[in-house]
Design a protein around this motif. Structure first.
Motif, PDB file in Angstrom:
ATOM      1  N   LEU A   9       0.827  -1.204   0.000  1.00  0.00           N
ATOM      2  CA  LEU A   9       0.000   0.000   0.000  1.00  0.00           C
ATOM      3  C   LEU A   9       0.863   1.256   0.000  1.00  0.00           C
ATOM      4  O   LEU A   9       0.611   2.207  -0.746  1.00  0.00           O
ATOM      5  CB  LEU A   9      -0.950  -0.009   1.198  1.00  0.00           C
ATOM      6  N   ALA A  10       1.910   1.261   0.805  1.00  0.00           N
ATOM      7  CA  ALA A  10       2.819   2.417   0.850  1.00  0.00           C
ATOM      8  C   ALA A  10       3.462   2.657  -0.507  1.00  0.00           C
ATOM      9  O   ALA A  10       3.595   3.800  -0.951  1.00  0.00           O
ATOM     10  CB  ALA A  10       3.883   2.205   1.922  1.00  0.00           C
ATOM     11  N   ASP A  11       3.843   1.578  -1.184  1.00  0.00           N
ATOM     12  CA  ASP A  11       4.484   1.725  -2.492  1.00  0.00           C
ATOM     13  C   ASP A  11       3.502   2.161  -3.575  1.00  0.00           C
ATOM     14  O   ASP A  11       3.898   2.803  -4.544  1.00  0.00           O
ATOM     15  CB  ASP A  11       5.174   0.430  -2.901  1.00  0.00           C
ATOM     16  N   LEU A  12       2.234   1.822  -3.404  1.00  0.00           N
ATOM     17  CA  LEU A  12       1.232   2.296  -4.366  1.00  0.00           C
ATOM     18  C   LEU A  12       0.938   3.777  -4.168  1.00  0.00           C
ATOM     19  O   LEU A  12       0.760   4.513  -5.132  1.00  0.00           O
ATOM     20  CB  LEU A  12      -0.065   1.502  -4.221  1.00  0.00           C
ATOM     21  N   LEU A  13       0.887   4.203  -2.915  1.00  0.00           N
ATOM     22  CA  LEU A  13       0.581   5.601  -2.624  1.00  0.00           C
ATOM     23  C   LEU A  13       1.780   6.507  -2.863  1.00  0.00           C
ATOM     24  O   LEU A  13       1.630   7.656  -3.291  1.00  0.00           O
ATOM     25  CB  LEU A  13       0.088   5.741  -1.185  1.00  0.00           C
ATOM     26  N   LEU A  14       2.970   6.015  -2.559  1.00  0.00           N
ATOM     27  CA  LEU A  14       4.211   6.787  -2.729  1.00  0.00           C
ATOM     28  C   LEU A  14       5.212   5.907  -3.477  1.00  0.00           C
ATOM     29  O   LEU A  14       6.121   5.326  -2.881  1.00  0.00           O
ATOM     30  CB  LEU A  14       4.758   7.194  -1.362  1.00  0.00           C
ATOM     31  N   PRO A  23      10.642   4.496  -2.843  1.00  0.00           N
ATOM     32  CA  PRO A  23       9.240   4.171  -2.587  1.00  0.00           C
ATOM     33  C   PRO A  23       8.909   4.346  -1.114  1.00  0.00           C
ATOM     34  O   PRO A  23       9.789   4.300  -0.248  1.00  0.00           O
ATOM     35  CB  PRO A  23       9.123   2.712  -3.022  1.00  0.00           C
ATOM     36  N   GLY A  24       7.635   4.541  -0.828  1.00  0.00           N
ATOM     37  CA  GLY A  24       7.191   4.807   0.533  1.00  0.00           C
ATOM     38  C   GLY A  24       7.547   3.728   1.535  1.00  0.00           C
ATOM     39  O   GLY A  24       7.793   4.011   2.703  1.00  0.00           O
ATOM     40  N   SER A  25       7.619   2.470   1.088  1.00  0.00           N
ATOM     41  CA  SER A  25       7.900   1.382   2.027  1.00  0.00           C
ATOM     42  C   SER A  25       9.319   1.423   2.570  1.00  0.00           C
ATOM     43  O   SER A  25       9.614   0.766   3.563  1.00  0.00           O
ATOM     44  CB  SER A  25       7.649   0.025   1.363  1.00  0.00           C
ATOM     45  N   LEU A  26      10.199   2.184   1.949  1.00  0.00           N
ATOM     46  CA  LEU A  26      11.588   2.277   2.421  1.00  0.00           C
ATOM     47  C   LEU A  26      11.787   3.406   3.420  1.00  0.00           C
ATOM     48  O   LEU A  26      12.902   3.605   3.912  1.00  0.00           O
ATOM     49  CB  LEU A  26      12.537   2.466   1.235  1.00  0.00           C
ATOM     50  N   ILE A  27      10.734   4.143   3.728  1.00  0.00           N
ATOM     51  CA  ILE A  27      10.824   5.267   4.657  1.00  0.00           C
ATOM     52  C   ILE A  27      10.180   4.838   5.978  1.00  0.00           C
ATOM     53  O   ILE A  27       8.958   4.679   6.050  1.00  0.00           O
ATOM     54  CB  ILE A  27      10.119   6.521   4.099  1.00  0.00           C
ATOM     55  N   LEU A  79       0.558  10.562   5.065  1.00  0.00           N
ATOM     56  CA  LEU A  79       1.813   9.921   4.652  1.00  0.00           C
ATOM     57  C   LEU A  79       2.758  10.876   3.941  1.00  0.00           C
ATOM     58  O   LEU A  79       3.972  10.661   3.945  1.00  0.00           O
ATOM     59  CB  LEU A  79       1.513   8.724   3.738  1.00  0.00           C
ATOM     60  N   ILE A  80       2.229  11.913   3.342  1.00  0.00           N
ATOM     61  CA  ILE A  80       3.079  12.829   2.568  1.00  0.00           C
ATOM     62  C   ILE A  80       4.084  13.561   3.459  1.00  0.00           C
ATOM     63  O   ILE A  80       5.246  13.701   3.096  1.00  0.00           O
ATOM     64  CB  ILE A  80       2.206  13.827   1.781  1.00  0.00           C
ATOM     65  N   LYS A  81       3.640  14.015   4.616  1.00  0.00           N
ATOM     66  CA  LYS A  81       4.538  14.777   5.491  1.00  0.00           C
ATOM     67  C   LYS A  81       5.758  13.951   5.917  1.00  0.00           C
ATOM     68  O   LYS A  81       6.896  14.392   5.712  1.00  0.00           O
ATOM     69  CB  LYS A  81       3.783  15.301   6.706  1.00  0.00           C
ATOM     70  N   PRO A  82       5.573  12.761   6.483  1.00  0.00           N
ATOM     71  CA  PRO A  82       6.779  12.005   6.851  1.00  0.00           C
ATOM     72  C   PRO A  82       7.618  11.598   5.643  1.00  0.00           C
ATOM     73  O   PRO A  82       8.840  11.467   5.744  1.00  0.00           O
ATOM     74  CB  PRO A  82       6.247  10.782   7.602  1.00  0.00           C
ATOM     75  N   TYR A  83       6.982  11.426   4.498  1.00  0.00           N
ATOM     76  CA  TYR A  83       7.738  11.048   3.301  1.00  0.00           C
ATOM     77  C   TYR A  83       8.669  12.173   2.873  1.00  0.00           C
ATOM     78  O   TYR A  83       9.867  11.985   2.715  1.00  0.00           O
ATOM     79  CB  TYR A  83       6.772  10.691   2.166  1.00  0.00           C
ATOM     80  N   TYR A  84       8.101  13.368   2.704  1.00  0.00           N
ATOM     81  CA  TYR A  84       8.904  14.476   2.190  1.00  0.00           C
ATOM     82  C   TYR A  84       9.818  15.107   3.232  1.00  0.00           C
ATOM     83  O   TYR A  84      10.650  15.946   2.887  1.00  0.00           O
ATOM     84  CB  TYR A  84       8.020  15.526   1.527  1.00  0.00           C
ATOM     85  N   GLU A  85       9.693  14.718   4.494  1.00  0.00           N
ATOM     86  CA  GLU A  85      10.627  15.194   5.509  1.00  0.00           C
ATOM     87  C   GLU A  85      11.749  14.193   5.774  1.00  0.00           C
ATOM     88  O   GLU A  85      12.651  14.477   6.553  1.00  0.00           O
ATOM     89  CB  GLU A  85       9.876  15.480   6.813  1.00  0.00           C
ATOM     90  N   LEU A  90      14.678  13.959   0.800  1.00  0.00           N
ATOM     91  CA  LEU A  90      15.288  15.284   0.680  1.00  0.00           C
ATOM     92  C   LEU A  90      16.557  15.219  -0.161  1.00  0.00           C
ATOM     93  O   LEU A  90      16.785  16.066  -1.033  1.00  0.00           O
ATOM     94  CB  LEU A  90      15.594  15.861   2.063  1.00  0.00           C
ATOM     95  N   GLU A  91      17.384  14.225   0.085  1.00  0.00           N
ATOM     96  CA  GLU A  91      18.632  14.094  -0.675  1.00  0.00           C
ATOM     97  C   GLU A  91      18.366  13.766  -2.136  1.00  0.00           C
ATOM     98  O   GLU A  91      19.069  14.261  -3.025  1.00  0.00           O
ATOM     99  CB  GLU A  91      19.515  13.043  -0.022  1.00  0.00           C
ATOM    100  N   ALA A  92      17.340  12.956  -2.418  1.00  0.00           N
ATOM    101  CA  ALA A  92      16.996  12.636  -3.807  1.00  0.00           C
ATOM    102  C   ALA A  92      16.514  13.873  -4.557  1.00  0.00           C
ATOM    103  O   ALA A  92      16.676  13.971  -5.771  1.00  0.00           O
ATOM    104  CB  ALA A  92      15.925  11.548  -3.847  1.00  0.00           C
ATOM    105  N   MET A  93      15.940  14.831  -3.828  1.00  0.00           N
ATOM    106  CA  MET A  93      15.483  16.074  -4.452  1.00  0.00           C
ATOM    107  C   MET A  93      16.587  17.131  -4.494  1.00  0.00           C
ATOM    108  O   MET A  93      16.350  18.252  -4.924  1.00  0.00           O
ATOM    109  CB  MET A  93      14.263  16.619  -3.703  1.00  0.00           C
ATOM    110  N   GLY A  94      17.769  16.779  -4.022  1.00  0.00           N
ATOM    111  CA  GLY A  94      18.882  17.715  -4.077  1.00  0.00           C
ATOM    112  C   GLY A  94      19.037  18.597  -2.854  1.00  0.00           C
ATOM    113  O   GLY A  94      19.819  19.541  -2.865  1.00  0.00           O
TER     114      GLY A  94
END
Length: 129
Positions: A9-14, A23-27, A79-85, A90-94
């Motif tokens: 589910l995490a990988d489908l959403l993120l 992918p989301g499951s690695l966070i 899920l978006i907040k913990p993902y993008y923080e 962050l490193e993948a986005m530079g």
């Protein structure tokens, strides 16, 4: 929902991307937020027999989003907040994943176009009381 189902589910959403977003499951924080979530989407997805089929999983989420739009949105927003923080995202986005102080973030040098626009802004009168 089982831990394996939560990862799916995490990988489908993120899902991450080819540019390096994981992918989301690695966070870990995403997985924690998903595990602690009381969203009905989580249980409905896990109970759907089509969720076990990799080819049908996206359709299951599409149906759930159509049927329960607010619950789906709430789950994604949780899920978006913990993902993008997270550091890897962050490193993948530079961006640096370290705190901004004491080094701060790098700022590109000012060019002429930006300088002239900022001069216009500086000349304006106050726009607040």
């Amino acid at each position: 929902m089982t831990p394996a189902g939560l990862r799916l589910l995490a990988d489908l959403l993120l899902p991450g991307d080819a540019a390096g977003l994981p992918p989301g499951s690695l966070i870990p924080d995403v997985m924690l937020a998903l595990a602690e979530s009381t969203s009905p989407i989580k249980d409905l997805a896990g109970a759907d027999p089509d969720f076990a089929d990799a080819g049908k999983r996206p359709a299951v989420l599409d149906r759930l989003e159509q049927t329960y739009p607010q619950d789906f949105r709430d789950l994604v927003m949780a899920l978006i907040k913990p993902y993008y923080e997270s550091g890897p995202v962050l490193e993948a986005m530079g961006w640096r994943s370290a705190p901004p102080q004491p080094q701060g973030h790098r700022i590109v040098p000012m060019d002429e176009a930006l300088a002239s626009e900022l001069t216009k802004v500086a000349r304006r009168k106050r726009m607040w009381r």
